[in-house]
Design an enzyme around this catalytic site. Structure first.
Site, mmCIF file in Angstrom:
data_model
loop_
_atom_site.group_PDB
_atom_site.id
_atom_site.type_symbol
_atom_site.label_atom_id
_atom_site.label_comp_id
_atom_site.label_asym_id
_atom_site.label_seq_id
_atom_site.Cartn_x
_atom_site.Cartn_y
_atom_site.Cartn_z
ATOM 1 N N SER A 147 -9.462 -4.853 -2.906
ATOM 2 C CA SER A 147 -8.752 -3.595 -2.727
ATOM 3 C C SER A 147 -7.277 -3.694 -3.108
ATOM 4 O O SER A 147 -6.613 -2.684 -3.241
ATOM 5 C CB SER A 147 -8.878 -3.114 -1.277
ATOM 6 O OG SER A 147 -8.181 -3.973 -0.418
ATOM 7 N N LYS A 183 -3.540 -2.553 2.751
ATOM 8 C CA LYS A 183 -3.273 -1.295 2.050
ATOM 9 C C LYS A 183 -1.766 -1.158 1.818
ATOM 10 O O LYS A 183 -0.959 -1.785 2.503
ATOM 11 C CB LYS A 183 -3.748 -0.107 2.890
ATOM 12 C CG LYS A 183 -5.255 -0.031 3.080
ATOM 13 C CD LYS A 183 -5.945 0.522 1.851
ATOM 14 C CE LYS A 183 -7.467 0.499 2.023
ATOM 15 N NZ LYS A 183 -8.025 -0.877 1.952
#
Lengths: 224, 224
Positions: A147, A183
Site C-alpha cells: 500500500s 497511510k
DNA sequence: CTTGACAATGGACAAGTGTTCACCTAAACA
DNA sequence: TGTTTAGGTGAACACTTGTCCATTGTCAAG
C-alpha cells in the site's frame, strides 16, 4: 547413523547453557570495557582453576561458529550474531539501549494494549541524530503489502513509529478495519483530514476516525 | 604568566600530526577488525624499526588524554572522543549504545584513510535483531544518486555497511574512480567477480580491483 | 648556545597470554 | 556396557606483547 534420529546440528541455537554464559560474558565485557577479555579473565570470572576450561568452551564456540578468533593473538574476538530475533539481548545493566518491540500484527488493538505475544521480535535502535526521541513509546512495524510502494516503503520493511499527533503529509500507522496499515495523512486547512494509500493502483481514501491514527512513521529500516 | 605567550594546552586538539595519525590508525583498526591493534602492529603500519617509537606516541596520547590504556595488558585501548558540540553524546551510563560514524564523502580514499573530517554526523544504532555483527566495524554511508534505485535504495538513504568480504548478490560499498558508490556484487563460480549498478538506465559493469570493495551493505535506514 | 619537546633507533626483559598434553568426572546414548 | 559429549583440573611451554634502558637527531623558543 540413524537418519531418523533428530540429528544434533551445531548451529548457534545449540549452544550449551555454559557456552551461552561464556559467550554472553565475552560480549558484555567488550561492551563495558571496549576491549575483549583475555582467557584468564574469563577463567577468573567463572572461577575455573584452569585456563583450559575456557579453552574448551572457546573451541566449542568456534566450532559452532558463534565466535571467531585470531589464533595466538591476545584479546582478538569476533562475535557472529545470528539473524534470529530471539538472540540473548544484552545483560540487564545494558538496558539503556533502546529496545523497540516489532509488532507483527497489532490489528487487534492499540499499541497500549499490545500483548507480548504480538511481538515478532525486538529492534534495538536509537537514531539520535536522525531526530528520534527515543524515550517515547516508540515501536516498530513490519510492513505487509504494497500500500505504500509509491512512498518507497516495501513489503517486509520495518517502520519505526512514534505515537503522536499527525500533521499533513506524515506517513502514519492507522487502524483501518481492525488492521494496522501505513497511510499518508492528509489535512488541508478548513477540510477534514483523511488517509490515503500511496499506491496508484489502490487509490483509497479513508476517513480519520477517532483513535485511528496510532502514530507517525519516523524512519524505515530494511535489511538487505 | 605572560598572557601573550601561546599557552600549551593539553587538549585533544593539540595533537601532533604524527600523533593524530597514530590515533586514527588505532581507531580504524578497531573499526575494521573489531579489536585493538598491538603495539607491534602499529609499529609495522608506520614502518618504525622500534616499538619504542610507538610507545612514545602512546605515552603522549595518554598524557594528552586522547586515549586510555590498561598498563601491561594487550590490546586494551580506550579512545576519548572529544565532545563535539554538534553531536549530542549519550549519557555516560549509556555508552553501550552503538555509535556509527556517518561518512558523507569518503570518495578520497579507503576507510583506512578516512579523516575525522569525513564524518557528517554519527548514527547511533544497534539493530541486534537485524543480524548485525560486530558493532564497532560498522559505518553508515549516505546515498547519493540513483545508481541503486532498482534495489529500492534512494538518494538520501543511509546504508549501514560492514567491512568484510562480499558474496554473490551482496550489495557492497565499492570504490570506483575515486568515489564510493553502492553496487551489486556478482560472483559466479569459475568467473571473475564484477560490480553492477541497479538502475536499468545505467547498465554499468565494473571489474573488481583490489581494495575496491569496502564492505557489505546490511541495512537501509531512511528518515521520513 | 642551551633547553625542551618531538621523533625515532636498537636491544633486551618480563609479564601477559594463548596453547597443549595428560588425566579426571558425570551424564547421555545405543 | 562401552562410547561419546560436555565440563573440568593441573602444569608446563612458547609466542605475544608491553615496557624500559641508553642514544641519536631535529627544530623552535628563550
Amino acid at each position: 547413523m540413524d537418519k531418523c534420529s533428530p540429528k544434533q546440528v551445531n548451529t548457534m541455537k545449540d549452544l550449551t547453557t555454559r557456552q551461552k554464559e561464556i559467550l554472553t560474558f565475552i560480549e558484555h565485557h567488550e561492551w563495558r570495557n571496549g576491549y575483549w577479555p583475555s582467557i584468564r579473565e574469563i577463567q577468573e570470572k567463572f572461577g575455573f582453576r584452569s585456563t583450559n576450561a575456557v579453552m574448551g568452551h572457546l573451541r566449542a564456540l568456534e566450532k559452532k561458529e558463534a565466535i571467531e578468533r585470531i589464533p595466538g593473538q591476545a584479546r582478538t574476538f569476533r562475535i557472529n550474531r545470528p539473524d534470529s530475533p530471539e538472540i540473548p539481548s544484552m545483560p540487564d545493566d545494558a538496558t539503556e539501549v533502546v529496545d523497540i518491540p516489532v509488532m507483527g500484527d497489532i490489528a487487534a488493538g492499540y499499541p497500549d494494549r499490545v500483548e507480548p505475544a504480538g511481538e515478532i521480535g525486538r529492534l534495538q535502535v536509537d537514531i539520535q541524530s536522525a531526530g528520534f526521541s527515543s524515550r517515547r513509546r516508540t515501536f516498530a512495524l513490519q510492513v505487509r503489502g504494497e500500500s505504500m510502494v509509491d512512498a518507497e516503503i516495501y513489503d517486509g520493511d520495518m517502520v519505526i513509529i512514534e505515537p503522536r499527533d499527525a500533521h499533513d503529509g506524515d506517513i502514519v500507522a492507522a487502524l483501518i478495519d481492525g488492521e494496522t496499515t501505513l497511510k499518508r495523512y492528509i489535512k488541508k486547512p478548513g477540510e477534514h483530514p483523511y488517509l490515503k494509500a500511496e499506491n496508484k493502483f489502490y487509490p483509497e481514501l479513508y476517513p480519520v476516525t477517532e483513535l485511528c491514527v496510532q502514530g507517525v512513521a519516523k524512519a524505515v529500516v530494511r535489511n538487505l
